[in-house]
Design a protein around this motif. Structure first.
Motif, PDB file in Angstrom:
ATOM      1  N   THR A 199      -7.338   6.347   2.024  1.00  0.00           N
ATOM      2  CA  THR A 199      -7.350   5.391   1.075  1.00  0.00           C
ATOM      3  C   THR A 199      -6.618   4.292   1.471  1.00  0.00           C
ATOM      4  O   THR A 199      -6.452   3.161   0.989  1.00  0.00           O
ATOM      5  N   MET A 226     -13.500  -5.136  -1.929  1.00  0.00           N
ATOM      6  CA  MET A 226     -12.394  -4.165  -2.223  1.00  0.00           C
ATOM      7  C   MET A 226     -12.257  -4.036  -3.606  1.00  0.00           C
ATOM      8  O   MET A 226     -11.616  -4.966  -4.108  1.00  0.00           O
ATOM      9  N   LEU A 240      -2.389  -6.853  -0.337  1.00  0.00           N
ATOM     10  CA  LEU A 240      -3.416  -5.717  -0.325  1.00  0.00           C
ATOM     11  C   LEU A 240      -3.047  -4.260  -1.310  1.00  0.00           C
ATOM     12  O   LEU A 240      -3.499  -3.559  -1.381  1.00  0.00           O
ATOM     13  N   ALA A 255      -2.753  -2.049  -4.449  1.00  0.00           N
ATOM     14  CA  ALA A 255      -3.851  -1.634  -5.349  1.00  0.00           C
ATOM     15  C   ALA A 255      -3.461  -1.810  -6.662  1.00  0.00           C
ATOM     16  O   ALA A 255      -4.402  -1.887  -7.698  1.00  0.00           O
ATOM     17  N   ARG A 307      -5.000   0.913   3.443  1.00  0.00           N
ATOM     18  CA  ARG A 307      -5.501  -0.558   3.440  1.00  0.00           C
ATOM     19  C   ARG A 307      -4.676  -0.801   4.660  1.00  0.00           C
ATOM     20  O   ARG A 307      -3.259  -0.586   4.675  1.00  0.00           O
ATOM     21  N   ASP A 355      -9.776  -1.959  -6.729  1.00  0.00           N
ATOM     22  CA  ASP A 355      -8.591  -1.363  -7.164  1.00  0.00           C
ATOM     23  C   ASP A 355      -9.138  -0.004  -7.217  1.00  0.00           C
ATOM     24  O   ASP A 355     -10.103   0.553  -7.702  1.00  0.00           O
ATOM     25  N   VAL A 395      -0.416   0.674   2.071  1.00  0.00           N
ATOM     26  CA  VAL A 395      -0.882  -0.512   2.678  1.00  0.00           C
ATOM     27  C   VAL A 395       0.105  -0.276   4.252  1.00  0.00           C
ATOM     28  O   VAL A 395       1.216  -0.833   4.318  1.00  0.00           O
ATOM     29  N   VAL A 420      -2.189   4.500  -2.424  1.00  0.00           N
ATOM     30  CA  VAL A 420      -2.919   3.860  -1.564  1.00  0.00           C
ATOM     31  C   VAL A 420      -2.045   2.964  -0.761  1.00  0.00           C
ATOM     32  O   VAL A 420      -1.870   1.858  -1.091  1.00  0.00           O
TER      33      VAL A 420
END
Length: 249
Positions: A84, A1, A107, A109, A86, A3, A61, A59
């Motif tokens: 995008t 994964m 997680l 980014a 997570r 960034d 989470v 992004v």
């Protein structure tokens, strides 16, 4: 994964963590709280996407329990609407929203960007530019979106005459400054300092044996940073049956 980069012209990045692992997230009929209809959208759309710091460069989470309803929601909705995104899967209930948010921090980014923890269950208006506010004040370690209330459902902050937070408590009415369920930390490092403080002071800062995000702000102050509040306007909370919570500060 890897960034994710920020497109040219985008706002400064933020790490946005949305804990969705609570016992009230999944409903008996197989639905989840986040997909509750709100006008022409859902509760998640009416909260997360309405925040002024939200952008297509985000992004997010999401933290969920590994259960059928949440798996279905992640597959059919989250990863479709937020490609995008997570996702962190928890095999069991955590020790509170603070722990769930900490799982999400694994997680994020953007390693050096502020962390926003958004419980995404209270709708409000705001014009806050969180990244810019942190950038303008090197002593600032935390922010909370707040409104006026004394309802025992909420968490509360006590603020000094200089505007800096003195104390934050979960479900204890220590003032009329109620949390709107959105908290920002200067960085992932400050977030973890705050979590460690909650762990070290579990007896006084836990609620029903669980650790929540609002009391983590005490740890930000304990490590020498300021915590300040930002106004949440036109507040509407679906958790409260009496839907007359419009307020401003």
């Amino acid at each position: 994964m890897h960034d994710v980069g920020v497109r040219p012209g985008a706002a400064a990045p933020l790490n946005i963590i949305i804990p969705m692992a609570g016992n009230d997230f999944e409903q008996a009929d197989g639905a989840v709280k986040a997909e509750m209809p709100v006008g022409e959208t859902t509760l998640l759309g009416a909260t997360l996407e309405a925040r002024p710091w939200w952008s297509d460069a985000a992004v997010p989470v999401f933290v969920l329990r590994d259960r059928p309803a949440s798996r279905r929601y992640a597959r059919d909705t989250l990863l479709v609407r937020y490609p995008t995104a997570r996702i962190v899967w928890l095999s069991d209930t955590s020790g509170g929203a603070a722990w769930s948010a900490a799982a999400g921090a694994a997680l994020v980014a953007f390693a050096d960007a502020p962390v926003v923890v958004d419980l995404c269950d209270i709708m409000f208006d705001s014009d806050a530019d969180i990244a810019a506010i942190f950038a303008a004040d090197s002593k600032l370690g935390g922010l909370a979106l707040t409104f006026s209330s004394r309802h025992p459902q909420y968490s509360y902050l006590r603020i000094g005459d200089d505007g800096r937070m003195l104390e934050a408590r979960e479900k204890i009415v220590i003032s009329d400054i109620a949390s709107a369920g959105v908290y920002a930390f200067r960085s992932v490092a400050v977030f973890h300092l705050a979590l460690a403080h909650s762990l070290q002071n579990r007896t006084s800062l836990s609620h029903n044996g669980l650790l929540f995000v609002c009391p983590m702000l005490n740890g930000v102050v304990a490590h020498g940073f300021d915590v300040r509040t930002l106004p949440a306007r036109e507040v509407f909370d679906v958790k409260i049956a009496d839907a007359t919570l419009a307020a401003s500060v």
